[in-house]
Design a protein around this motif. Structure first.
Motif, mmCIF file in Angstrom:
data_model
loop_
_atom_site.group_PDB
_atom_site.id
_atom_site.type_symbol
_atom_site.label_atom_id
_atom_site.label_comp_id
_atom_site.label_asym_id
_atom_site.label_seq_id
_atom_site.Cartn_x
_atom_site.Cartn_y
_atom_site.Cartn_z
ATOM 1 N N ASP A 27 -0.180 -12.310 6.142
ATOM 2 C CA ASP A 27 -1.603 -12.130 5.852
ATOM 3 C C ASP A 27 -2.430 -12.742 6.995
ATOM 4 O O ASP A 27 -2.299 -13.942 7.281
ATOM 5 N N GLY A 28 -3.257 -11.922 7.598
ATOM 6 C CA GLY A 28 -4.051 -12.394 8.731
ATOM 7 C C GLY A 28 -5.023 -13.490 8.365
ATOM 8 O O GLY A 28 -5.354 -14.349 9.190
ATOM 9 N N TYR A 52 -12.496 9.804 10.883
ATOM 10 C CA TYR A 52 -12.954 8.721 9.997
ATOM 11 C C TYR A 52 -14.222 9.169 9.276
ATOM 12 O O TYR A 52 -14.925 10.063 9.762
ATOM 13 N N GLN A 102 0.851 -1.197 0.000
ATOM 14 C CA GLN A 102 0.000 0.000 0.000
ATOM 15 C C GLN A 102 0.886 1.246 0.000
ATOM 16 O O GLN A 102 2.086 1.159 0.267
ATOM 17 N N MET A 106 -5.683 6.730 8.564
ATOM 18 C CA MET A 106 -5.568 5.579 9.464
ATOM 19 C C MET A 106 -5.635 6.057 10.901
ATOM 20 O O MET A 106 -6.323 5.467 11.725
ATOM 21 N N ASP A 140 -8.323 -5.202 13.526
ATOM 22 C CA ASP A 140 -8.139 -3.763 13.324
ATOM 23 C C ASP A 140 -7.575 -3.559 11.921
ATOM 24 O O ASP A 140 -6.375 -3.346 11.720
ATOM 25 N N SER A 141 -8.456 -3.682 10.918
ATOM 26 C CA SER A 141 -7.952 -3.668 9.538
ATOM 27 C C SER A 141 -8.412 -2.402 8.816
ATOM 28 O O SER A 141 -9.253 -1.649 9.312
ATOM 29 N N GLN A 191 -6.405 -6.442 -0.032
ATOM 30 C CA GLN A 191 -5.966 -7.536 0.842
ATOM 31 C C GLN A 191 -6.823 -7.656 2.089
ATOM 32 O O GLN A 191 -6.794 -8.680 2.769
ATOM 33 N N VAL A 209 4.250 -0.430 8.128
ATOM 34 C CA VAL A 209 3.300 0.366 8.924
ATOM 35 C C VAL A 209 3.815 0.462 10.355
ATOM 36 O O VAL A 209 3.828 1.544 10.962
ATOM 37 N N TYR A 247 -10.688 5.390 19.240
ATOM 38 C CA TYR A 247 -10.792 4.147 18.474
ATOM 39 C C TYR A 247 -10.048 3.012 19.169
ATOM 40 O O TYR A 247 -10.579 1.911 19.363
ATOM 41 N N ASP A 252 0.155 -8.235 11.381
ATOM 42 C CA ASP A 252 -0.171 -7.263 10.344
ATOM 43 C C ASP A 252 0.530 -7.654 9.047
ATOM 44 O O ASP A 252 1.622 -8.220 9.062
ATOM 45 N N LEU A 253 -0.134 -7.335 7.955
ATOM 46 C CA LEU A 253 0.380 -7.692 6.628
ATOM 47 C C LEU A 253 1.691 -6.981 6.313
ATOM 48 O O LEU A 253 2.576 -7.529 5.652
ATOM 49 N N ASP A 304 -0.269 -0.099 13.501
ATOM 50 C CA ASP A 304 0.189 1.139 14.160
ATOM 51 C C ASP A 304 0.439 0.905 15.656
ATOM 52 O O ASP A 304 0.998 1.740 16.339
HETATM 53 N N1 SAM Z 1 -7.910 2.034 12.401
HETATM 54 C C1 SAM Z 1 -7.720 1.894 10.962
HETATM 55 C C2 SAM Z 1 -9.053 1.807 10.258
HETATM 56 O O1 SAM Z 1 -10.074 1.658 10.937
HETATM 57 O O2 SAM Z 1 -9.038 1.909 9.005
HETATM 58 C C3 SAM Z 1 -6.881 0.668 10.690
HETATM 59 C C4 SAM Z 1 -5.463 0.923 11.061
HETATM 60 S S1 SAM Z 1 -4.362 -0.395 10.861
HETATM 61 C C5 SAM Z 1 -2.971 0.506 10.454
HETATM 62 C C6 SAM Z 1 -4.874 -1.200 9.394
HETATM 63 C C7 SAM Z 1 -3.904 -2.323 9.073
HETATM 64 O O3 SAM Z 1 -4.554 -3.399 8.383
HETATM 65 C C8 SAM Z 1 -2.739 -1.909 8.156
HETATM 66 O O4 SAM Z 1 -1.552 -1.846 8.900
HETATM 67 C C9 SAM Z 1 -2.699 -3.003 7.079
HETATM 68 O O5 SAM Z 1 -1.365 -3.396 6.731
HETATM 69 C C10 SAM Z 1 -3.468 -4.112 7.762
HETATM 70 N N2 SAM Z 1 -3.994 -5.158 6.870
HETATM 71 C C11 SAM Z 1 -4.689 -5.011 5.719
HETATM 72 N N3 SAM Z 1 -4.981 -6.227 5.197
HETATM 73 C C12 SAM Z 1 -4.464 -7.161 6.061
HETATM 74 C C13 SAM Z 1 -4.431 -8.584 6.082
HETATM 75 N N4 SAM Z 1 -5.010 -9.317 5.100
HETATM 76 N N5 SAM Z 1 -3.817 -9.200 7.125
HETATM 77 C C14 SAM Z 1 -3.239 -8.466 8.131
HETATM 78 N N6 SAM Z 1 -3.231 -7.114 8.162
HETATM 79 C C15 SAM Z 1 -3.842 -6.476 7.129
#
Ligand code: SAM
Length: 283
Positions: free
Chosen positions: A150-151, A238, A44, A65, A169-170, A176, A124, A74, A119-120, A99
């Motif tokens: 990948d979660g 948001y 990303q 984010m 928390d994605s 993804q 980040v 949040y 986290d992916l 984060d």
């Molecule tokens: N609070 C924010 C929101 O509500 O949009 C989310 C913040 S957090 C930084 C979002 C995280 O989701 C990112 O760091 C991203 O890399 C992660 N992410 C996205 N797809 C993912 C997956 N398939 N597996 C694990 N983490 C993933």
């Protein structure tokens, strides 16, 4: 001080960041003072800015984010209600959350024995450690494990009865992250949760994304969860400024909850109850 000078000021795009929500004819703007970092990670686009009034700002693929000023709401609401409703949340999994704001909140609970954050994108977390160090102050807690994969794949490979609470928390359900909102994913979470396990997932804006919230609740129920409750809370930066997190209970939804004995900025006993009140248009 009241915003007595609220007006139709024309925003200078050099000094303002705007996230536009075209489906809702709406946008959010934040006044910037400096661009701090930008990187196209393997997953990303990552950007960090300093703002004039909201602290540092992290964007992923152009979407807010977190900001230094309002992320506490949040991160507290994604963690404390579920952890306090579980009688003994010793084993916690965070999917996403790179984060580290949720990780910090989870580790405030002494009853938690280990928390695994998956986290992916490790970039980040790198950026958060550099530009949001206050969110990463617990990253070296011996109870914490940080993985980067990948979660969806991770949870499919998790053994049964692995976790008491899973926090998702994605980012929004695109790319993804889309599979993190599927029934198959919720079914895998259900399998890896202990007998009275709780899943909590960020579920977007009640005003803009009512149908998504409804479909998440249905998918969680279809995945086998006994009960589903959505929490509602403000989240200024948001979309719509009004956010939600949906909790799914493997056992009966607990009526009692443990109170926290550490400082919080938003969450408290009254908020714990009020956040579960369902607006009429979502019933
Ligand atoms: N609070 C924010 C929101 O509500 O949009 C989310 C913040 S957090 C930084 C979002 C995280 O989701 C990112 O760091 C991203 O890399 C992660 N992410 C996205 N797809 C993912 C997956 N398939 N597996 C694990 N983490 C993933």
């Amino acid at each position: 001080m009241l915003n007595s000078d609220r007006n139709r000021m024309k925003l200078n795009s050099d000094k303002w960041f705007s996230e536009v929500y075209p489906d809702d004819g709406c946008a959010l703007s934040l006044e910037l003072s400096e661009k701090l970092y930008e990187e196209q990670t393997p997953w990303q686009k990552l950007e960090v800015y300093q703002t004039t009034k909201f602290g540092n700002l992290m964007l992923l693929d152009g979407c807010v984010m977190l900001t230094g000023r309002d992320n506490f709401i949040y991160h507290e609401m994604m963690t404390h209600p579920a952890l306090c409703m579980h009688s003994a949340p010793k084993k916690v999994l965070i999917i996403g959350g790179g984060d580290c704001g949720c990780l910090r909140e989870v580790l405030k609970h002494p009853i938690v024995k280990n928390v695994h954050q998956v986290d992916l994108d490790e970039r980040v977390t790198w950026a958060s450690e550099k530009y949001f160090p206050e969110l990463c102050e617990s990253n070296n807690d011996p109870r914490a494990i940080l993985s980067f994969t990948d979660g969806v794949v991770f949870i499919e490979q998790a053994a049964g009865n692995s976790y008491d609470v899973i926090i998702v928390d994605s980012v929004d359900p695109v790319g993804q992250a889309a599979r993190l909102y599927s029934e198959e994913f919720y079914r895998a979470c259900y399998s890896s949760l202990s007998e009275n396990g709780i899943l909590v997932a960020q579920s977007e804006s009640p005003l803009f994304h009512r149908d998504l919230i409804k479909s998440m609740q249905t998918r969680m129920a279809d995945a086998g969860f006994n009960d589903v409750t959505t929490l509602f809370f403000p989240q200024c930066t948001y979309p719509s400024g009004w956010w939600s997190a949906s909790m799914a209970f493997k056992g009966s939804k607990p009526l009692n909850y443990r109170t926290v004995d550490f400082n919080t900025e938003y969450y408290n006993n009254d908020i714990h109850l009020a956040a579960q009140a369902v607006p009429q248009f979502l019933r």
